[in-house]
Motif scaffolding. Sequence first.
Motif, PDB file in Angstrom:
ATOM      1  N   ALA A 460       0.819  -1.211   0.000  1.00 21.81           N
ATOM      2  CA  ALA A 460       0.000   0.000   0.000  1.00 21.81           C
ATOM      3  C   ALA A 460       0.855   1.263   0.000  1.00 21.81           C
ATOM      4  CB  ALA A 460      -0.930   0.002   1.204  1.00 21.81           C
ATOM      5  N   ARG A 461       2.052   1.169   0.558  1.00 27.57           N
ATOM      6  CA  ARG A 461       2.939   2.332   0.614  1.00 27.57           C
ATOM      7  C   ARG A 461       3.767   2.487  -0.655  1.00 27.57           C
ATOM      8  NH1 ARG A 461       4.923   1.336   6.909  1.00 27.57           N
ATOM      9  NH2 ARG A 461       2.891   1.800   7.865  1.00 27.57           N
ATOM     10  N   GLY A 462       3.584   1.566  -1.589  1.00 29.91           N
ATOM     11  CA  GLY A 462       4.258   1.692  -2.866  1.00 29.91           C
ATOM     12  C   GLY A 462       5.650   1.130  -2.928  1.00 29.91           C
ATOM     13  N   ARG A 463       5.990   0.252  -1.988  1.00 26.25           N
ATOM     14  CA  ARG A 463       7.329  -0.324  -2.031  1.00 26.25           C
ATOM     15  C   ARG A 463       7.402  -1.352  -3.160  1.00 26.25           C
ATOM     16  NH1 ARG A 463      10.125  -4.653   2.039  1.00 26.25           N
ATOM     17  NH2 ARG A 463      12.187  -4.646   1.066  1.00 26.25           N
ATOM     18  N   THR A 464       8.440  -1.250  -3.944  1.00 31.20           N
ATOM     19  CA  THR A 464       8.669  -2.230  -5.011  1.00 31.20           C
ATOM     20  C   THR A 464       9.923  -3.040  -4.751  1.00 31.20           C
ATOM     21  OG1 THR A 464       9.820  -0.535  -6.303  1.00 31.20           O
ATOM     22  CG2 THR A 464       7.460  -0.858  -6.738  1.00 31.20           C
ATOM     23  N   ALA A 465      10.960  -2.404  -4.255  1.00 33.21           N
ATOM     24  CA  ALA A 465      12.209  -3.105  -3.942  1.00 33.21           C
ATOM     25  C   ALA A 465      13.045  -2.192  -3.053  1.00 33.21           C
ATOM     26  CB  ALA A 465      12.973  -3.439  -5.226  1.00 33.21           C
ATOM     27  N   GLY A 466      14.050  -2.782  -2.454  1.00 39.09           N
ATOM     28  CA  GLY A 466      14.976  -1.972  -1.671  1.00 39.09           C
ATOM     29  C   GLY A 466      14.502  -1.758  -0.246  1.00 39.09           C
ATOM     30  N   ARG A 467      14.689  -0.524   0.237  1.00 34.47           N
ATOM     31  CA  ARG A 467      14.496  -0.204   1.644  1.00 34.47           C
ATOM     32  C   ARG A 467      13.051  -0.375   2.103  1.00 34.47           C
ATOM     33  NH1 ARG A 467      16.800   5.318   2.463  1.00 34.47           N
ATOM     34  NH2 ARG A 467      18.742   4.145   2.355  1.00 34.47           N
ATOM     35  N   LEU A 468      12.910  -0.925   3.323  1.00 30.68           N
ATOM     36  CA  LEU A 468      11.593  -1.062   3.934  1.00 30.68           C
ATOM     37  C   LEU A 468      11.013   0.316   4.222  1.00 30.68           C
ATOM     38  CD1 LEU A 468       9.720  -3.347   5.138  1.00 30.68           C
ATOM     39  CD2 LEU A 468      10.758  -2.776   7.347  1.00 30.68           C
ATOM     40  N   LEU A 469       9.728   0.492   3.895  1.00 31.61           N
ATOM     41  CA  LEU A 469       9.068   1.784   4.133  1.00 31.61           C
ATOM     42  C   LEU A 469       8.373   1.755   5.486  1.00 31.61           C
ATOM     43  CD1 LEU A 469       7.549   2.388   0.579  1.00 31.61           C
ATOM     44  CD2 LEU A 469       9.712   3.231   1.527  1.00 31.61           C
ATOM     45  N   LEU A 470       8.829   2.623   6.381  1.00 32.76           N
ATOM     46  CA  LEU A 470       8.300   2.665   7.749  1.00 32.76           C
ATOM     47  C   LEU A 470       7.588   3.979   8.002  1.00 32.76           C
ATOM     48  CD1 LEU A 470      11.326   1.213   9.751  1.00 32.76           C
ATOM     49  CD2 LEU A 470       9.231   0.020   9.131  1.00 32.76           C
ATOM     50  N   ARG A 471       6.621   3.927   8.915  1.00 31.04           N
ATOM     51  CA  ARG A 471       5.900   5.108   9.368  1.00 31.04           C
ATOM     52  C   ARG A 471       5.960   5.158  10.904  1.00 31.04           C
ATOM     53  NH1 ARG A 471       6.585   5.601   4.813  1.00 31.04           N
ATOM     54  NH2 ARG A 471       5.087   6.028   3.130  1.00 31.04           N
ATOM     55  N   GLY A 472       5.639   6.304  11.444  1.00 28.89           N
ATOM     56  CA  GLY A 472       5.665   6.443  12.894  1.00 28.89           C
ATOM     57  C   GLY A 472       4.762   5.462  13.598  1.00 28.89           C
ATOM     58  N   ALA A 473       3.629   5.140  12.960  1.00 26.06           N
ATOM     59  CA  ALA A 473       2.682   4.216  13.584  1.00 26.06           C
ATOM     60  C   ALA A 473       3.231   2.801  13.689  1.00 26.06           C
ATOM     61  CB  ALA A 473       1.376   4.209  12.791  1.00 26.06           C
ATOM     62  N   ASP A 474       4.306   2.488  12.958  1.00 18.61           N
ATOM     63  CA  ASP A 474       4.883   1.142  13.008  1.00 18.61           C
ATOM     64  C   ASP A 474       5.753   0.923  14.240  1.00 18.61           C
ATOM     65  OD1 ASP A 474       3.742   0.719  10.513  1.00 18.61           O
ATOM     66  OD2 ASP A 474       5.552   1.392   9.461  1.00 18.61           O
TER      67      ASP A 474
END
Length: 667
Positions: A460-474
Motif C-alpha cells: 500500500a505504501r508503494g514499495r517495489t524493492a529496496g528499503r523497507l518503508l516505515l511510518r511512525g505508527a509502526d
Amino acid sequence: MADEREPPLPAESLQYPFCAVVGSDDMALALILTTISPEVGGVLVRGEKGTAKSTIVRALAAVLPPIDVIAGDAFSTAPALSPDPSVEVETRPVRLVELPVGATEDRVLGSIQLEKALSSGVTEYEPGLLARAHRGILYVDEVNLLHDHLVDLLLDAAAMGRSTVERDGISFSHAARFVLVGTMNPEEGELRPQLLDRFGLTVEVAAPRDPAVRVEVVRRRLAYDADPAAFVARYDEEQRALTDRIRAAQQRVAAVELTDAALLAIAEVCAAFDVDGMRADIVTARTAVAHAAWHGRTSVTREDIRAAARLALPHRRRRTPFDAPGLDEDRLDEVLGEDDPEPDGPPDGGPEGGGTEGGGTDGGGTDGSGTEGQSGDGGFETGASAPSSTTGGAAPGGTVAAGTPYRPRLLTVRGTGRGEAGKRSRALTETGRSVGSSHGTRGPVDLVATLLAAAPHQHARGRTAGRLLLRGADLRVATREGREANLVLFCVDASGSMAARRRMEQVKTAILSLLLDAYQRRDKVGLVTFGGDGADLALPPTGSVDIAAARLDQLPAGGRTPLAEGLLEAARVLEVERVRDPRRRPLLVVVTDGRATAGKDAVARSRQAARVLANAGVQSVVVDCESGAMRLGLAGVLAEHLGAEHLAVAEVSAEALAGVARDGRAA
C-alpha cells in the motif's frame, strides 16, 4: 574590566542573591569548591524542608564567571576546541539545568530519532539534559527520589566527563562536564551507600535555632518579596566581588602544590575514619587543592585538608541507613595535629581569607534556612550538626533494644504491578527482561515487532524493492518486566502480652531486619502500633527507614490489646495512601500474638476488621510472636481472616527458612 553579564532581567525573574543567603556556610563553601574544581565530583545537600537548599543552588549560577562558547552550538563547546579559528564566539552565563524527578532515560541522555533512523537510514541525535548541562550545573532536587539507574547515569557522566547513548546498534557520544548538585530531605528516604560515595562532597543543613538569625532570615526574605530589583541591586557589589574571587581561584587551582606530606596527612585522615576504597582520598585531595586556591594559597595546608575532610568524609562512613552521618571533628583535629602557620597574605594579590567577601557571612538562611555555627575563613566554614538516628544497643527510656539485624526472607505482593522501579514485587517497569511490545516512541525499540507491524503495509505504501518503508505508527517499544517498590506497612502489637524482654527483642530484631530489607528494595515504610486503649500511626508512610528504626527503638509495651483498632487504623492509612500514591501496591505486616483483649467483643471486632482488609484486597503477612509450650494459635486464626501468609517470628530469617527446608529434605 568590561561587564560580561547579560542585560538586567525583569524584576519577576530575578534570582535571590547568593550573597544574601544567611548562614548556610558549609553548603556555600562546598558549592564554590566544586565549581573551582569540577573534578571534585559534585555536592549532595541533605536537610529538612525549608532550609534554602534550592534557593542557594539556583543562586549559584549567577555568581559564576561567564563562559565562551561556539555560537549556536547545542553542546556549549569551547571555541578553543574548534578546528575552525574563525568560528563565531559568544559569551554567556553558566547554565543551571534542572533535572525533574520524573525524567526518563531518553530525556537525560538524549536519544536517536528512531523514525528517521529506521525509515531513511539517517542517524540524528536529539541532545538531552546532559548535553545542555555541559560546562554548567546540573541540579537534581529530591535526588533520593530519582530512579537508581538514572542516578548511576548522572554520576558516571560526571565522573567520566562524557555521555554515551548506545541503543539498537546506534552509538553517539559527547562531552558532558558539569557540576552535579543534588538536594534531598532525609525524611523522604536515603540514597544507597554506593550512590552516596559517588558524590564528591556532602553537607547537612538545618534551620537556625538562634532567634536573631531567624529574624534576619525573615527580614531579608520579606524585603526580597516586596521589591526584588532593589534587593538584588543591594547585593550587586558583593556578587561581583565573589565572581572575581571564583575566577581567580579557577585560574590558580592548577598551580597549587600538593606535597607528599599533604598526601600523607590525607591518607592518615581517611584511614583513621575507616572509609572504604580510595575515592575518599582522591576527593579529599582535590577538595583541599580547591580550598587552597579559594584562599589564595599556592600550596595545600593542614587547614585545607581539615576543611576538605569535613565535606568529603561524613557520608562515606555510613555502612547502613541506620548509621548517623557526621564526622568527629575532635578526632579529625587529633589526627591532623597542629595547624600550619598562616601565611602573611594571599600571593599574587589574591583575596584575603576573611571579611565579607564571598557572601554567606551573616549566619542563618533564606526561607527558614541556614545552619548555626562559628564563622570561619572566607565566611563559609561553620560546623553543621547532623541529625542522629537510633540503632541497636541500649534503647531510650528503659525500652528493649533490637538485636543485630539479619537477612530476612523475601515478602512480595502477588500479581504484576506497574509501580515505581524497585526490588520487591514483580511489575512492568522501564528496566528488566522483555516480555512483549507496545506502540510508542519512548523507550527501547523492539525492532522485530516494528518490522512485523510495517510488513503488511509495504504494498500500500508503494514499495517495489529496496528499503523497507516505515511510518511512525509502526514503531513498537519493548514491554519489560522487572521489580517494583512497595509500601510496607507494619502494624505492631505493643500490648502487655508482648512486654516480655526476650519476646520484644526478638520482635524488634525481626522488624529491624525487614526495615533494612525495605531500604535495599527501595520501599516506602510506615508504622502503626496498638496497645492500651487504641492504635497510633507512629510513622506515616515514608521512604526514610532510619526514622522508622528510631521509632521502633522507642516502642514501649504494656496494657491491653486493641487488635481491632490496630487493624482498622492500618486500613485507614492504606486507603489514604491508595489515593495519594495509587501505583504503589501495599504489603501489610501484622506483628502480634493474635490476642484481642481491649473493649467489648474484642475478638469479634478484630475478626471483622481483618475481613475489612481482606475484602479491600490488601495482601498481608502475619508474623506470629506467640512463644512457649502452651500456644493458643490465635495469630494463625487472624491470618485466615486476613487471607494472609502466616509466619512464626523465627521464620522471618532467610537462614532459618533455609534450615527448615534442609531438614525437610533430610527427612
